[in-house]
Design a protein around this motif. Structure first.
Motif, PDB file in Angstrom:
ATOM      1  N   LEU A 102      37.393  44.728  42.753  1.00 33.76           N
ATOM      2  CA  LEU A 102      37.594  43.585  43.209  1.00 33.76           C
ATOM      3  C   LEU A 102      36.496  42.956  43.903  1.00 33.76           C
ATOM      4  O   LEU A 102      35.726  43.282  44.578  1.00 33.76           O
ATOM      5  N   ILE A 103      36.311  41.655  43.123  1.00 34.29           N
ATOM      6  CA  ILE A 103      35.046  40.896  43.321  1.00 34.29           C
ATOM      7  C   ILE A 103      35.442  39.656  44.347  1.00 34.29           C
ATOM      8  O   ILE A 103      36.494  39.038  43.886  1.00 34.29           O
ATOM      9  N   TYR A 104      34.744  39.494  45.250  1.00 32.25           N
ATOM     10  CA  TYR A 104      35.065  38.368  46.307  1.00 32.25           C
ATOM     11  C   TYR A 104      33.944  37.523  46.313  1.00 32.25           C
ATOM     12  O   TYR A 104      32.980  37.700  46.348  1.00 32.25           O
ATOM     13  N   ARG A 105      34.058  36.443  46.669  1.00 30.89           N
ATOM     14  CA  ARG A 105      33.165  35.193  47.211  1.00 30.89           C
ATOM     15  C   ARG A 105      33.820  34.431  48.315  1.00 30.89           C
ATOM     16  O   ARG A 105      34.544  33.880  48.325  1.00 30.89           O
ATOM     17  N   VAL A 106      32.541  34.863  49.535  1.00 33.12           N
ATOM     18  CA  VAL A 106      32.926  34.091  50.573  1.00 33.12           C
ATOM     19  C   VAL A 106      31.735  33.705  51.234  1.00 33.12           C
ATOM     20  O   VAL A 106      30.818  34.358  51.176  1.00 33.12           O
ATOM     21  N   GLU A 107      31.832  32.333  51.467  1.00 31.83           N
ATOM     22  CA  GLU A 107      30.772  31.683  52.141  1.00 31.83           C
ATOM     23  C   GLU A 107      29.544  31.722  51.226  1.00 31.83           C
ATOM     24  O   GLU A 107      28.381  32.183  52.025  1.00 31.83           O
ATOM     25  N   GLY A 108      29.895  31.635  50.007  1.00 22.90           N
ATOM     26  CA  GLY A 108      28.631  31.741  48.985  1.00 22.90           C
ATOM     27  C   GLY A 108      28.094  33.314  48.873  1.00 22.90           C
ATOM     28  O   GLY A 108      27.285  33.185  48.016  1.00 22.90           O
TER      29      GLY A 108
END
Length: 95
Positions: free
Chosen positions: A13-19
């Motif tokens: 699972l790949i996430y993008r949080v706050e850049g």
């Protein structure tokens, strides 16, 4: 969040949080559910089955019923491409 299953790898699972990008195993360590079906709340992924919570930066479980951490992976971006690294059996990084 995006679920991926690269050949020869477990589901990720790949996430993008706050850049920033993060990657963990997609499978909850408590109930073997896909975390991609859960909710992302800041840096916390919530399992859709029994509401176990994990910090996506460290994989650390944040509440019961989970007691085992998720595997985490290093993520980098170069030339517009996302790279995820895991440790190989001999200790070197694989991409």
């Amino acid at each position: 969040m995006v679920r991926m299953t690269p050949q020869g790898w477990p589901p990720l699972l790949i996430y993008r949080v706050e850049g920033e990008y993060f990657a963990t195993a997609d499978t909850c360590t408590h109930a073997t559910a896909s975390l991609a079906e859960g909710e992302l709340e800041g840096h916390t992924i919530v399992c859709p089955v029994h509401w176990a919570e994990f910090d996506i930066r460290t994989g650390k479980p944040l509440c019961f019923p989970a007691t085992r951490a998720l595997d985490t992976y290093a993520v980098s971006v170069a030339d517009g491409q996302l790279y995820v690294r895991r440790k190989s059996s001999i200790g070197s990084d694989e991409q």
